[in-house]
Design a protein around this motif. Structure first.
Motif, mmCIF file in Angstrom:
data_model
loop_
_atom_site.group_PDB
_atom_site.id
_atom_site.type_symbol
_atom_site.label_atom_id
_atom_site.label_comp_id
_atom_site.label_asym_id
_atom_site.label_seq_id
_atom_site.Cartn_x
_atom_site.Cartn_y
_atom_site.Cartn_z
ATOM 1 N N ALA A 46 -1.052 2.165 6.500
ATOM 2 C CA ALA A 46 0.019 3.009 5.956
ATOM 3 C C ALA A 46 0.273 2.679 4.489
ATOM 4 N N LYS A 50 -0.170 5.139 0.829
ATOM 5 C CA LYS A 50 0.826 5.342 -0.229
ATOM 6 C C LYS A 50 0.185 5.178 -1.601
ATOM 7 N N THR A 53 -1.834 8.255 -2.242
ATOM 8 C CA THR A 53 -0.979 9.384 -2.623
ATOM 9 C C THR A 53 -0.635 9.334 -4.106
ATOM 10 N N CYS A 143 -2.349 14.089 2.074
ATOM 11 C CA CYS A 143 -1.713 12.778 1.893
ATOM 12 C C CYS A 143 -0.390 12.709 2.649
ATOM 13 N N ASN A 144 0.398 13.753 2.542
ATOM 14 C CA ASN A 144 1.698 13.779 3.221
ATOM 15 C C ASN A 144 1.533 13.739 4.734
ATOM 16 N N ASN A 147 0.455 10.239 5.667
ATOM 17 C CA ASN A 147 1.549 9.275 5.516
ATOM 18 C C ASN A 147 2.544 9.360 6.664
ATOM 19 N N ASP A 151 2.902 6.212 9.233
ATOM 20 C CA ASP A 151 4.175 5.485 9.281
ATOM 21 C C ASP A 151 4.686 5.353 10.711
#
Length: 603
Positions: A46, A50, A53, A143-144, A147, A151
């Motif tokens: 995770a 980030k 991203t 990416c979103n 993520n 997470d």
């Protein structure tokens, strides 16, 4: 008596409760450690996303270094993912699909539902396009998605339970994933990070095995595990990696001794049912469970011999002039050497090329378009096809019932009893039983992997390394059968859109009008899709492709070298083969062909 029975039941119940409590208190030898390692590695993954991203946000069309940084961060994320892959793919397969799915629309049959491209492989494809900055919105969307999913990864562990058997199976499947996919660069053909990813994957395997190795003192597993890791670490370059030495000297012996250790511990389990865990390794004749490919009960030798006789029986055709062997001639490696076989009336051609029947039992779909699920279904279709054999199977069975020789053979094989009618199903079963035996695995390549180091030439060794590496052949023609049977579980036969040209004139390419699987499963993502055949015995089974118009291996390799139909400039919007040129030089092409010759079985 009743009182004693009640006492016995009470004691048995208490024992079961006590055993269950013990299992919860002691989940196994290595399960707890692996769960905690998975938890830590999920957090690291995770965190890597980030950073990825941020790198994607910084992509600037005027600064090429920003794309380079994004590629580097994607590579780091892929390495972080490989630490959790064995656990995630085995225990949480559905949840794993978002992270590392192939960068193409995937079709879920039989309802033709499809999944759009998603995850890191899709991001890799976009980052390597001519103008990756134009893909920035889609890259950020991916990416979103990644993520949000990453997470929440550790939430999968809520009330999670597993056994040592399951954990060890996840490890042995991951080792097969490394052997058949990792070193071929299947997941990241453009980043060419396959060797580093295989190293990281094997590191996770090593950590998972620590408690078991401590308990058993398995020196052989420890030895090969250490040496396999060392070989990967010392040879990280994708294009020059010696895959043949990796397999023969390290990975395959590791697979063998890991399997022996698991068996000695009494921790065997086989959830998929296709891989034969009692086979020495993946590249051996009994690596698969035959029953997983439609043969629920092993056929007797008498049934196989009967099927062999029927294979050359012209009475199976409508006018008594054609047999299975007419188009699948044993002396020609079960092909006929024609672009398309001559039809029953001798004045027409069948629709597509007659592929070799060798290893056809190791597929989950039959015919170029995959319209039959089993060999029995394929046989029935061919017998009834008006162009091919134009027979009435029920009438043919009735006719053979009057043949004393055949009736005796069917009874001797145990397929029918006295006074029992011979049916078309008996014909299909016998023929399929024979065809399933056509899996010799005795080529020079097989001899080399069995220990005969003189079986391959230097050119053939180089060719195998190219096949599984730079040339990317092994990303569609999967080891060990080198067909479309997808590792590591081998539960699916793949169909690919290559943009195959109408002829082998690559200077003036023309689109082939054959719709392929689209005619059977009408979704645009199957238009021009065909089953990936085996390249075992390819040196003996020209001409090539579904229409048989590629006359030589040289032409086939040049077609792939140029990126298929799309790479040649044709409009193939859903081509699954990369359109990027492979840039193989003449010696590399020669070595590839030499390797293909090494796959010729000694019939």
């Amino acid at each position: 008596m009743a009182a004693h029975l009640k006492t016995f039941v009470l004691i048995a119940t208490l024992l079961v409760i006590a055993m269950a409590a013990t299992d919860r208190a002691n989940p196994g030898i290595g399960v707890h450690q692996s769960i905690e390692q998975f938890r830590a590695d999920c957090k690291a993954y995770a965190g890597s996303l980030k950073k990825l991203t941020i790198a994607v946000k910084n992509i600037d069309s005027t600064r090429s270094e920003t794309v380079t940084i994004a590629k580097s961060e994607l590579r780091n994320s892929r390495l972080a993912y490989k630490k959790i892959e064995y656990f995630l793919e085995y225990f949480f397969f559905t949840s794993s699909r978002i992270y590392n799915r192939a960068p193409k629309n995937e079709i879920e049959e039989p309802f033709l539902e499809y999944q759009e491209p998603a995850g890191m492989q899709y991001m890799e494809a976009m980052l390597y396009e001519d103008s990756p900055a134009k893909k920035k919105p889609e890259l950020l969307l991916q990416c979103n998605l990644l993520n949000v999913a990453a997470d929440d990864l550790t939430s999968l562990l809520y009330q999670f339970q597993a056994s040592d058997k399951q954990l060890l199976e996840s490890v042995r499947i991951q080792l097969i994933r490394i052997i058949a996919l990792g070193i071929s660069g299947f997941d990241a053909p453009l980043l060419k990070s396959g060797i580093d990813e295989s190293y990281v994957s094997l590191q996770s395997i090593a950590k998972t095995l620590e408690p078991y190795l401590t308990k058993t003192k398995e020196d052989s597993v420890q030895y090969y595990l250490k040496n396999t890791l060392y070989f990967l670490k010392q040879n990280p370059d994708f294009d020059s990696f010696d895959r043949l030495s990796f397999l023969t000297d390290h990975a395959l012996p590791l697979q063998k001794h890991l399997g022996l250790m698991i068996s000695r511990m009494g921790l065997d389990t086989n959830s998929a049912g296709i891989l034969n865990y009692h086979a020495e390794h993946l590249f051996i004749y009994n690596a698969f469970e035959d029953r997983a490919f439609g043969q629920n009960v092993p056929a007797s030798q008498l049934e196989v011999e009967l099927g062999k006789k029927l294979f050359s029986e012209a009475k199976l055709s409508g006018n008594g002039s054609k047999s299975c062997a007419s188009c699948h001639q044993p002396e020609q490696y079960f092909t006929d050497g024609l672009p398309k076989s001559i039809g029953l009336n001798n004045h027409s051609e069948v629709r597509r090329n007659a592929p070799s029947l060798l290893y056809s039992g190791y597929q989950h779909n039959q015919f170029w378009d995959g319209r039959a699920k089993t060999l029995e279904e394929q046989i029935a279709t061919v017998m009834q096809d008006s162009v091919e054999m134009n027979g009435n199977p029920a009438e043919i069975a009735a006719s053979l019932s009057k043949d004393r020789t055949y009736i005796k053979l069917f009874r001797k094989a145990g397929l029918i009893k006295k006074k029992q009618e011979l049916t078309e199903q008996h014909l299909y079963r016998s023929l399929a039983a024979f065809i399933r035996t056509l899996k010799p695995f005795n080529s020079d390549f097989d001899k080399y992997l069995a220990g005969d180091k003189s079986a391959l030439t230097t050119s053939q060794k180089n060719g195998f390394n190219l096949f599984m590496g730079k040339a990317q052949c092994g990303t569609c023609h999967f080891a060990p059968v080198f067909n479309g049977l997808v590792p590591p579980l081998y539960k699916l036969t793949e169909f690919e859109i290559l943009g195959t040209t109408l002829t082998d004139d690559l200077e003036k390419p023309v689109n082939d009008p054959d719709n392929g699987r689209f005619d059977i499963r009408p979704t645009p993502y199957y238009k021009g899709a065909f089953k990936t055949p085996t390249v075992r015995n390819a040196a003996k089974t020209a001409p090539y492709m579904h229409h048989g118009t590629f006359g030589s291996l040289e032409k086939v390799i040049e077609f792939y070298n140029k990126g298929g139909g799309g790479g040649l400039g044709l409009d193939v919007p859903r081509q699954t083969l990369s359109t990027m040129a492979l840039n193989l030089n003449e010696q590399e092409k020669t070595d590839l062909i030499s390797f293909l010759h090494s796959l010729t079985d000694h019939l």
